[in-house]
Design a protein around this motif. Structure first.
Motif, mmCIF file in Angstrom:
data_model
loop_
_atom_site.group_PDB
_atom_site.id
_atom_site.type_symbol
_atom_site.label_atom_id
_atom_site.label_comp_id
_atom_site.label_asym_id
_atom_site.label_seq_id
_atom_site.Cartn_x
_atom_site.Cartn_y
_atom_site.Cartn_z
ATOM 1 N N ILE A 113 0.689 -1.252 0.111
ATOM 2 C CA ILE A 113 -0.109 0.194 -0.087
ATOM 3 C C ILE A 113 0.743 1.187 -0.079
ATOM 4 O O ILE A 113 1.585 1.615 1.025
ATOM 5 C CB ILE A 113 -0.884 -0.005 1.327
ATOM 6 C CG1 ILE A 113 -1.881 -1.019 1.419
ATOM 7 C CG2 ILE A 113 -1.737 1.210 1.220
ATOM 8 C CD1 ILE A 113 -2.760 -1.338 2.753
ATOM 9 N N PRO A 114 0.825 1.948 -1.100
ATOM 10 C CA PRO A 114 1.874 3.064 -1.050
ATOM 11 C C PRO A 114 1.720 4.268 -0.354
ATOM 12 O O PRO A 114 1.554 5.259 -0.763
ATOM 13 C CB PRO A 114 2.076 3.335 -2.748
ATOM 14 C CG PRO A 114 0.883 3.010 -3.402
ATOM 15 C CD PRO A 114 0.042 1.851 -2.406
ATOM 16 N N ILE A 115 1.131 4.285 0.884
ATOM 17 C CA ILE A 115 0.715 5.086 1.713
ATOM 18 C C ILE A 115 1.142 4.618 3.204
ATOM 19 O O ILE A 115 1.051 3.487 3.412
ATOM 20 C CB ILE A 115 -0.611 5.806 1.769
ATOM 21 C CG1 ILE A 115 -1.682 4.864 2.109
ATOM 22 C CG2 ILE A 115 -0.651 6.629 0.585
ATOM 23 C CD1 ILE A 115 -2.865 5.465 2.054
ATOM 24 N N TYR A 195 3.314 9.511 -1.461
ATOM 25 C CA TYR A 195 4.577 9.182 -0.746
ATOM 26 C C TYR A 195 5.431 8.380 -1.697
ATOM 27 O O TYR A 195 5.478 7.061 -1.783
ATOM 28 C CB TYR A 195 4.274 8.047 0.356
ATOM 29 C CG TYR A 195 3.794 8.824 1.675
ATOM 30 C CD1 TYR A 195 4.394 9.280 2.802
ATOM 31 C CD2 TYR A 195 2.122 9.032 1.598
ATOM 32 C CE1 TYR A 195 3.544 10.053 3.702
ATOM 33 C CE2 TYR A 195 1.411 9.588 2.553
ATOM 34 C CZ TYR A 195 2.430 10.100 3.658
ATOM 35 O OH TYR A 195 1.548 10.732 4.738
ATOM 36 N N PRO A 196 6.163 9.167 -2.643
ATOM 37 C CA PRO A 196 6.919 8.647 -3.591
ATOM 38 C C PRO A 196 8.195 7.787 -2.956
ATOM 39 O O PRO A 196 8.244 7.817 -1.928
ATOM 40 C CB PRO A 196 7.560 9.900 -4.365
ATOM 41 C CG PRO A 196 7.538 10.885 -3.305
ATOM 42 C CD PRO A 196 6.108 10.735 -2.681
ATOM 43 N N VAL A 197 8.644 6.859 -3.585
ATOM 44 C CA VAL A 197 9.857 6.339 -3.229
ATOM 45 C C VAL A 197 11.056 7.064 -3.393
ATOM 46 O O VAL A 197 11.887 7.280 -4.246
ATOM 47 C CB VAL A 197 10.318 4.782 -4.373
ATOM 48 C CG1 VAL A 197 11.269 4.177 -3.792
ATOM 49 C CG2 VAL A 197 8.934 4.149 -4.515
ATOM 50 N N PHE A 243 11.841 3.716 3.274
ATOM 51 C CA PHE A 243 12.788 3.862 2.356
ATOM 52 C C PHE A 243 13.851 4.793 2.975
ATOM 53 O O PHE A 243 13.626 5.875 3.481
ATOM 54 C CB PHE A 243 12.233 4.405 1.059
ATOM 55 C CG PHE A 243 11.278 3.631 0.513
ATOM 56 C CD1 PHE A 243 11.787 2.420 -0.159
ATOM 57 C CD2 PHE A 243 9.973 4.136 0.349
ATOM 58 C CE1 PHE A 243 10.608 1.693 -0.776
ATOM 59 C CE2 PHE A 243 9.095 3.137 -0.250
ATOM 60 C CZ PHE A 243 9.381 2.035 -0.872
ATOM 61 N N VAL A 244 15.212 4.201 3.211
ATOM 62 C CA VAL A 244 16.143 4.860 4.045
ATOM 63 C C VAL A 244 17.252 5.084 2.961
ATOM 64 O O VAL A 244 17.619 4.154 2.106
ATOM 65 C CB VAL A 244 16.723 4.245 5.551
ATOM 66 C CG1 VAL A 244 15.461 4.273 6.315
ATOM 67 C CG2 VAL A 244 17.126 2.892 5.065
#
Length: 247
Positions: A113-115, A195-197, A243-244
């Motif tokens: 889920i991209p949020i 929330y882009p990568v 993502f770090v």
């Protein structure tokens, strides 16, 4: 009344932020070196990635059903990279038709889920050891309380695997298998505007494995990286990834 409503919304929003803040977060490290998708952990950056075990099992009938799985993930500007290491005494696969039922085989799966909050939809990718994929967008409540899967979602996934044993031969005891995937970030074009990568973005996700140990029938054991209520499509059981930057 308007002031009361505003205060209620503010409290809910703050509460949601606190939940996201307090939740255990799986760190997905950015890679600055090329990744060859070959099913082998030979790039040094993989040794810097966080590792999760799939410790939550269901449909277990015997002790040998609980087989070990280790999961890793990386990212760059082009792809999300997934790596599964699976112990398996009986390696099994049958499905060869895309968008069929590879989930009835030994199978690696990811739901995204991209949020950073539960939503009533998610992207799903399920791949067996014939590289047969079932990829879809899952809607939990599409119409009249019924779920639906949009099977037209067919990302150009790069897949590789290794097998230490024999496929579909239970006359011997196998060691296991690995699977590596590269999922193009452009697969999420449009919804990634929230929330882009990139460094600091967080997504909800669940990583899974289906473990089939008998050639006949459809019995298999599911394991996940987060505890579930057996409904693996319930967004409320998804965990959180972030993502770090490279270590």
């Amino acid at each position: 009344m308007a002031l009361l409503f505003f205060c209620f919304i503010t409290v809910v929003a703050c509460d949601q932020k606190e939940k996201v803040k307090d939740e255990t977060v799986f760190k997905v490290v950015k890679t600055t070196q090329p990744i060859e998708v070959d099913g082998i952990l030979d790039e040094p950056v993989w040794q810097k990635s966080e590792i999760q075990s799939f410790n939550y099992f269901f449909d277990v009938e015997k002790p040998s059903d609980q087989q070990k799985t280790m999961f890793r993930m990386l990212w760059d500007e082009t792809n999300l990279y997934l790596f599964y290491e699976c112990e398996d005494q009986f390696i099994t696969a049958k499905e060869k038709i895309r968008d069929g039922a590879p989930y009835l085989d030994d199978c690696a799966e990811i739901f995204l889920i991209p949020i950073p909050e539960p939503a009533k939809m998610h992207y799903g990718i399920e791949v067996n050891l014939f590289k047969t994929s079932n990829d879809f967008i899952y809607f939990n409540d599409f119409y009249n309380g019924e779920f639906a899967s949009a099977k037209g979602f067919n990302p150009d996934i790069e897949i590789a695997f290794t097998i230490n044993g024999t496929l579909n031969d239970n006359s011997d005891i196998d060691k296991g298998w690995t699977m590596e995937m590269a999922i193009p970030i452009k697969s999420f074009l449009g919804v990634d505007k929230f929330y882009p990568v990139k460094e600091g973005s967080k997504w909800k996700f669940l990583a899974l494995r289906q473990d089939r140990n008998e050639i006949a029938g459809e019995r298999r054991i599911a394991s996940t990286n987060f505890p579930t209520n057996k409904d693996v499509h319930d967004p409320n059981v998804f965990g959180l990834l972030e993502f770090v930057k490279p270590f």
